[in-house]
Write an enzyme that holds these catalytic residues in place. Structure first.
Site, PDB file in Angstrom:
ATOM      1  CG  HIS A  60      -1.949   1.118   1.131  1.00 18.64           C
ATOM      2  ND1 HIS A  60      -3.308   0.871   1.006  1.00 18.64           N
ATOM      3  CD2 HIS A  60      -1.821   2.463   1.122  1.00 18.64           C
ATOM      4  CE1 HIS A  60      -3.942   2.026   0.929  1.00 18.64           C
ATOM      5  NE2 HIS A  60      -3.062   3.013   0.999  1.00 18.64           N
ATOM      6  CG  HIS A  93      -0.912   6.962  -1.732  1.00 21.45           C
ATOM      7  ND1 HIS A  93      -2.113   7.101  -2.386  1.00 21.45           N
ATOM      8  CD2 HIS A  93      -1.169   6.258  -0.612  1.00 21.45           C
ATOM      9  CE1 HIS A  93      -3.066   6.518  -1.668  1.00 21.45           C
ATOM     10  NE2 HIS A  93      -2.522   5.996  -0.587  1.00 21.45           N
ATOM     11  CD  GLN A 115      -5.716  10.880  -2.913  1.00 22.32           C
ATOM     12  OE1 GLN A 115      -4.919  10.504  -3.755  1.00 22.32           O
ATOM     13  NE2 GLN A 115      -5.356  11.070  -1.684  1.00 22.32           N
ATOM     14  CG  HIS A 174      -7.514   4.217   0.264  1.00 25.66           C
ATOM     15  ND1 HIS A 174      -6.927   3.760  -0.880  1.00 25.66           N
ATOM     16  CD2 HIS A 174      -6.570   4.948   0.931  1.00 25.66           C
ATOM     17  CE1 HIS A 174      -5.668   4.201  -0.908  1.00 25.66           C
ATOM     18  NE2 HIS A 174      -5.429   4.911   0.170  1.00 25.66           N
ATOM     19  CD  GLU A 231      -6.935   6.513   5.442  1.00 23.70           C
ATOM     20  OE1 GLU A 231      -7.293   6.584   4.253  1.00 23.70           O
ATOM     21  OE2 GLU A 231      -5.811   6.885   5.829  1.00 23.70           O
ATOM     22  CG  ASP A 287      -0.911   5.079   3.324  1.00 21.57           C
ATOM     23  OD1 ASP A 287      -1.106   5.316   2.117  1.00 21.57           O
ATOM     24  OD2 ASP A 287      -1.778   5.291   4.187  1.00 21.57           O
ATOM     25  CD1 TRP A 309      -2.826  13.414   3.671  1.00 25.56           C
ATOM     26  CD2 TRP A 309      -1.595  12.878   1.870  1.00 25.56           C
ATOM     27  NE1 TRP A 309      -3.570  13.675   2.549  1.00 25.56           N
ATOM     28  CE2 TRP A 309      -2.845  13.350   1.435  1.00 25.56           C
ATOM     29  CE3 TRP A 309      -0.670  12.477   0.921  1.00 25.56           C
ATOM     30  CZ2 TRP A 309      -3.184  13.453   0.099  1.00 25.56           C
ATOM     31  CZ3 TRP A 309      -1.006  12.567  -0.421  1.00 25.56           C
ATOM     32  CH2 TRP A 309      -2.247  13.049  -0.816  1.00 25.56           C
TER      33      TRP A 309
HETATM   34 FE   FE2 Z   1      -3.453   5.138   1.141  1.00 26.93          FE
END
Ligand code: FE2
Length: 434
Positions: A58, A60, A153, A211, A214, A310, A316
Site C-alpha cells: 500500500h 502512493h 482519491q 481504501h 479509513e 502508505d 500527509w
Molecule cells: Fe493510502
C-alpha cells in the site's frame, strides 16, 4: 553444479539455518546444507537471515518525495494534507512525477523492497499520475515489480469524472480497481461505490484494493459490503480492504460478526500503522484512539493481514525511508503484537502475505523461485525488526543490485570493547552472564 551465485550458511525466516542457496539463470536452483557447487560469486551469510524481498502492498507513488511542495504541511494533519495535495495536483508535471518516483524506487530497492502496490489518483482529468507511473512501472521492471491501483482519491461520485477516469486508467494499464467508499457524501453512496467498483473488477477480471473505512467512525462499515460483494461475485483471494481503521472503534459485538464474514469471503486486510497512528484519533482528546484495525483478531480468524508504508515524505507524512521493517516495528508496538508468534507474523506481514495479495509469481526461497532475496544483518525475523536491520545485500534475478555495509560503532571508552554491534550476542556468550 555450476552456478552464478551461492549464498552460504544462511538462516531462513522459518528458522532453518546453515543452508546454502544456489542460484543460476536468475532462479533458485537448490536450497540445503553443504551443497557441492561452484559459482562465479559466493557470499558467506555467516548464519545471518536471508529473506525474500519486502513487499509494500500500500503506497502512493504519485505523491511521494513531494514534501514541501508547494509548501510544508504546517499542522501535520490529514485535512491540511488533503488541501496541500489539492494545491499540488495542478502543478504536477509528467517529468517531475517520474523523477520523484524513480528516486523513491532507488530508496525502496536499497531497503530490500522487491514489489510495491501503488495507488494512483485518477481524479485529475489529465491522468498525469497514471501515465507517469505506467512509464515508471516499465522502467523499474528489471529491479522492482510495480502494481498500480486506479484510485478515485476525491470520491467516485464526489469527483465529477472519477468513474470515467477510472475506466480510462484501467484501459491504459492499471492493474487493480481502487475505491474510497467512506469518503463519498453519504453511506449509501459509499455502499453503491463498492458495488459498482466490484462489478467493474469482476467484469474485467481484475484485483481490487479499496481504501476502506479509513475513519474513526464506528458506523463506517463499507468493509461489510466489500466482503459480501466478494462472496457474491466469487472473488475470494482477489480483494483487499486497506486501512479498515473504523474497526478499531466498532462495537465488539458487531466486530465479532464482521470478522468471520471477512474471513469467509476471502478478503485480505492491509493496515498502514505509520499513517493510521498519525492520522486517526485526531478528534479525540484523551484517551486517544490508535486507529489501527484489529490485526490480531483478523489474523486469528484466518484473514491474511499485511502492512503497508502508505506514504513517504509527501503532503500527509513527513517521515519514512522505505523501510518495511520500521512499518512492522510500529505495528508490533501499536497493536501489541508482542507474542513470539505475532512478532514472526509481523515479518510475514511485510513479506509473504503481501506477496500473495499482489499475486506475485515465483516469490519465495524454494527451488524454482525467482532469485530475488535480501541478506539482513540479523539472525532471525524478530531481530531484523528490532534493529531495522541493515540490508547487506539485495539480489534480483540472481544479480546483486544493492549493497550496504554493516552498521558498527567504534567506541572510545576505557576498559570497554573497541567495537559495538547492536546485534544480540551469540547464545554461548549470553549463557555465561546470569
Ligand atoms: Fe493510502
Amino acid at each position: 553444479m555450476q552456478a552464478d551465485l551461492i549464498i552460504q550458511d544462511a538462516t531462513l525466516p522459518d528458522g532453518r539455518s546453515g543452508l546454502d542457496i544456489v542460484i543460476a539463470d536468475g532462479i533458485i536452483q537448490a536450497v540445503g546444507p553443504g551443497i557441492d557447487a561452484e559459482a562465479r560469486e559466493v557470499i558467506d551469510a555467516g548464519g545471518r537471515l536471508v529473506t525474500p524481498p519486502f513487499v509494500d502492498c500500500h503506497f502512493h507513488m504519485d505523491a511521494t518525495l513531494s514534501l514541501g511542495l508547494p509548501r510544508l504541511n504546517q499542522s501535520g494533519t490529514l485535512l491540511e494534507g488533503i488541501a496541500l495535495w489539492g494545491e499540488l495536483k495542478p502543478l504536477l508535471t509528467h517529468e517531475a512525477v517520474i523523477e520523484r518516483a524513480l528516486d523513491y524506487c532507488d530508496m525502496a530497492v536499497a531497503q530490500g523492497i522487491g514489489a510495491i502496490r501503488s495507488h494512483v489518483d485518477v481524479c485529475d482529468d489529465r491522468l498525469l499520475g497514471v501515465e507517469a507511473l505506467l512509464e515508471v512501472k516499465e522502467r523499474v521492471a528489471p529491479y522492482l515489480d510495480l502494481q498500480l491501483v486506479a484510485f478515485p482519491q476525491d470520491g467516485l461520485y464526489r469527483s465529477a469524472k472519477a468513474l470515467e477516469n477510472l475506466e480510462r486508467a484501467l484501459d491504459l494499464g492499471c492493474d487493480v480497481v481502487g475505491g474510497i467508499p467512506h469518503f463519498e457524501r453519504t453511506m449509501e453512496d459509499g455502499r453503491r461505490s463498492v458495488v459498482e467498483l466490484m462489478a467493474i473488477a469482476a467484469e474485467r477480471g481484475l484485483l481490487v484494493d479499496m481504501h476502506c473505512d479509513e475513519t474513526d467512525d464506528p458506523h463506517s462499515r463499507h468493509i461489510e459490503t466489500l466482503a459480501a460483494e466478494t462472496q457474491r461475485l466469487g472473488m475470494a483471494g482477489r480483494v483487499a480492504g486497506s486501512h479498515l481503521t473504523s474497526m478499531h472503534s466498532m462495537d465488539n459485538y458487531y466486530a465479532a460478526k464482521l470478522i468471520p464474514l471477512i474471513a469467509e469471503a476471502g478478503v485480505a486486510a492491509i493496515a498502514n500503522p505509520l499513517i493510521n497512528l498519525t492520522i486517526q484519533g485526531r478528534h479525540d482528546t484523551y484517551p486517544k484512539r490508535r486507529g489501527l484495525t484489529r490485526i490480531k483478531e483478523l489474523e486469528e480468524a484466518g484473514v491474511p493481514v499485511a502492512f503497508g508504508h502508505d506514504c513517504v515524505m509527501d503532503p500527509w507524512y513527513s517521515m519514512g525511508s522505505g523501510d518495511m521493517l520500521e512499518v512492522a516495528h510500529m505495528a508490533i508496538h501499536a497493536a501489541q503484537l508482542t507474542s513470539q508468534a505475532a512478532m514472526r507474523r509481523a515479518f510475514q506481514a511485510v513479506t509473504t502475505v503481501p506477496a500473495a495479495i499482489l499475486g506475485l509469481e515465483g516469490y519465495g526461497l524454494t527451488p524454482g523461485s525467482h532469485a530475488h532475496l535480501v541478506l539482513l544483518d540479523a539472525q532471525d525475523p524478530i531481530e531484523a525488526i528490532r534493529l531495522k536491520a541493515t540490508r547487506l545485500v539485495v539480489v534480483r534475478h540472481g544479480a546483486i543490485i544493492a549493497r550496504t555495509p554493516p552498521r558498527t560503532t567504534e567506541l572510545h571508552l576505557v576498559d570497554r570493547p573497541r567495537h559495538l554491534s547492536l546485534r544480540r550476542p551469540p547464545a554461548e556468550a549470553a549463557k555465561t552472564r546470569h
